[in-house]
Write a protein that holds these residues in place. Structure first.
Motif, short mmCIF file in Angstrom:
data_model
loop_
_atom_site.label_atom_id
_atom_site.label_comp_id
_atom_site.label_asym_id
_atom_site.label_seq_id
_atom_site.Cartn_x
_atom_site.Cartn_y
_atom_site.Cartn_z
N ASP A 26 -3.13 -4.47 -42.16
CA ASP A 26 -2.66 -5.82 -42.49
C ASP A 26 -3.86 -6.73 -42.37
O ASP A 26 -4.48 -6.79 -41.30
CB ASP A 26 -1.55 -6.27 -41.54
N LEU A 27 -4.21 -7.46 -43.42
CA LEU A 27 -5.47 -8.18 -43.51
C LEU A 27 -5.33 -9.69 -43.45
O LEU A 27 -4.33 -10.25 -43.91
CB LEU A 27 -6.14 -7.84 -44.85
N SER A 28 -6.35 -10.34 -42.91
CA SER A 28 -6.55 -11.79 -43.04
C SER A 28 -8.04 -11.99 -43.27
O SER A 28 -8.87 -11.19 -42.85
CB SER A 28 -6.06 -12.55 -41.81
N TYR A 29 -8.39 -13.08 -43.97
CA TYR A 29 -9.77 -13.25 -44.45
C TYR A 29 -10.43 -14.48 -43.86
O TYR A 29 -9.80 -15.51 -43.68
CB TYR A 29 -9.77 -13.39 -45.98
N GLY A 30 -11.74 -14.35 -43.57
CA GLY A 30 -12.61 -15.46 -43.23
C GLY A 30 -13.68 -15.55 -44.32
O GLY A 30 -13.67 -14.75 -45.26
N PRO A 31 -14.63 -16.49 -44.21
CA PRO A 31 -15.65 -16.65 -45.26
C PRO A 31 -16.47 -15.39 -45.55
O PRO A 31 -16.73 -15.08 -46.71
CB PRO A 31 -16.55 -17.76 -44.72
N SER A 32 -16.88 -14.64 -44.54
CA SER A 32 -17.67 -13.43 -44.77
C SER A 32 -17.12 -12.25 -43.99
O SER A 32 -17.80 -11.24 -43.83
CB SER A 32 -19.13 -13.66 -44.39
N MET A 33 -15.88 -12.38 -43.49
CA MET A 33 -15.27 -11.32 -42.68
C MET A 33 -13.83 -11.09 -43.09
O MET A 33 -13.17 -11.99 -43.61
CB MET A 33 -15.30 -11.67 -41.19
N VAL A 34 -13.38 -9.88 -42.84
CA VAL A 34 -11.97 -9.52 -42.98
C VAL A 34 -11.51 -9.07 -41.59
O VAL A 34 -12.17 -8.26 -40.94
CB VAL A 34 -11.79 -8.36 -43.98
N PHE A 35 -10.40 -9.62 -41.13
CA PHE A 35 -9.81 -9.24 -39.85
C PHE A 35 -8.57 -8.41 -40.16
O PHE A 35 -7.89 -8.65 -41.16
CB PHE A 35 -9.43 -10.47 -39.04
N PHE A 36 -8.27 -7.42 -39.31
CA PHE A 36 -7.11 -6.59 -39.59
C PHE A 36 -6.47 -6.05 -38.33
O PHE A 36 -7.11 -5.91 -37.29
CB PHE A 36 -7.47 -5.43 -40.53
N THR A 37 -5.18 -5.78 -38.43
CA THR A 37 -4.47 -4.94 -37.48
C THR A 37 -4.12 -3.67 -38.26
O THR A 37 -4.04 -3.68 -39.49
CB THR A 37 -3.19 -5.61 -36.94
N TRP A 38 -3.96 -2.58 -37.56
CA TRP A 38 -3.71 -1.33 -38.23
C TRP A 38 -2.73 -0.47 -37.45
O TRP A 38 -2.54 -0.64 -36.25
CB TRP A 38 -5.02 -0.57 -38.48
N GLY A 39 -2.09 0.45 -38.15
CA GLY A 39 -1.19 1.42 -37.54
C GLY A 39 -1.17 2.67 -38.39
O GLY A 39 -1.22 2.60 -39.62
N GLY A 40 -1.12 3.82 -37.72
CA GLY A 40 -1.11 5.08 -38.46
C GLY A 40 -1.03 6.26 -37.53
O GLY A 40 -0.50 6.17 -36.42
N GLY A 51 -9.26 -4.83 -35.69
CA GLY A 51 -10.68 -4.76 -36.01
C GLY A 51 -11.10 -5.83 -37.00
O GLY A 51 -10.33 -6.74 -37.32
N SER A 52 -12.32 -5.68 -37.47
CA SER A 52 -12.87 -6.62 -38.44
C SER A 52 -13.93 -5.91 -39.28
O SER A 52 -14.47 -4.88 -38.88
CB SER A 52 -13.49 -7.83 -37.75
N ALA A 53 -14.19 -6.47 -40.44
CA ALA A 53 -15.25 -5.97 -41.31
C ALA A 53 -16.08 -7.16 -41.75
O ALA A 53 -15.53 -8.19 -42.15
CB ALA A 53 -14.66 -5.26 -42.53
N GLU A 54 -17.41 -7.04 -41.62
CA GLU A 54 -18.31 -8.14 -41.95
C GLU A 54 -19.33 -7.68 -42.97
O GLU A 54 -19.95 -6.63 -42.82
CB GLU A 54 -19.03 -8.61 -40.69
#
Length: 86
Positions: A26-40, A51-54
């Motif tokens: 499940d994603l939310s966005y910043g200017p140069s980052m993506v923040f997420f919660t996850w399940g699996g 987590g996050s992705a930059e």
């Protein structure tokens, strides 16, 4: 032999797979980052986290991936340019 890690982000959702882990994001966005919660699932056990992705200056993506009450991993990725956008 395991497959390379794979992460796909589409709108407010995504998927990630690496090692034995397969999870929805499940994603939310910043200017140069993506923040997420996850399940699996990881080796047949139900798992979750956040987590996050930059996007880095060199074009790589740094992904911080944390299990709820557990380990944290930092992955560096590059875009697969062999696939075409639809």
């Amino acid at each position: 032999m395991s497959a390379p890690a794979d992460c796909q982000l589409i709108g407010n959702n995504g998927e990630i797979a690496f090692g034995a882990l397969q999870a929805g994001l499940d994603l939310s966005y910043g200017p140069s980052m993506v923040f997420f919660t996850w399940g699996g699932c990881d080796e047949m056990d139900e798992v979750s986290g956040d987590g996050s992705a930059e996007l880095l200056d060199d074009g790589l993506v740094e992904i911080t991936f944390a299990y709820h009450n557990g380990d944290e991993a930092i992955l560096k990725a590059k875009r697969d340019t062999s696939s075409t956008a639809c």
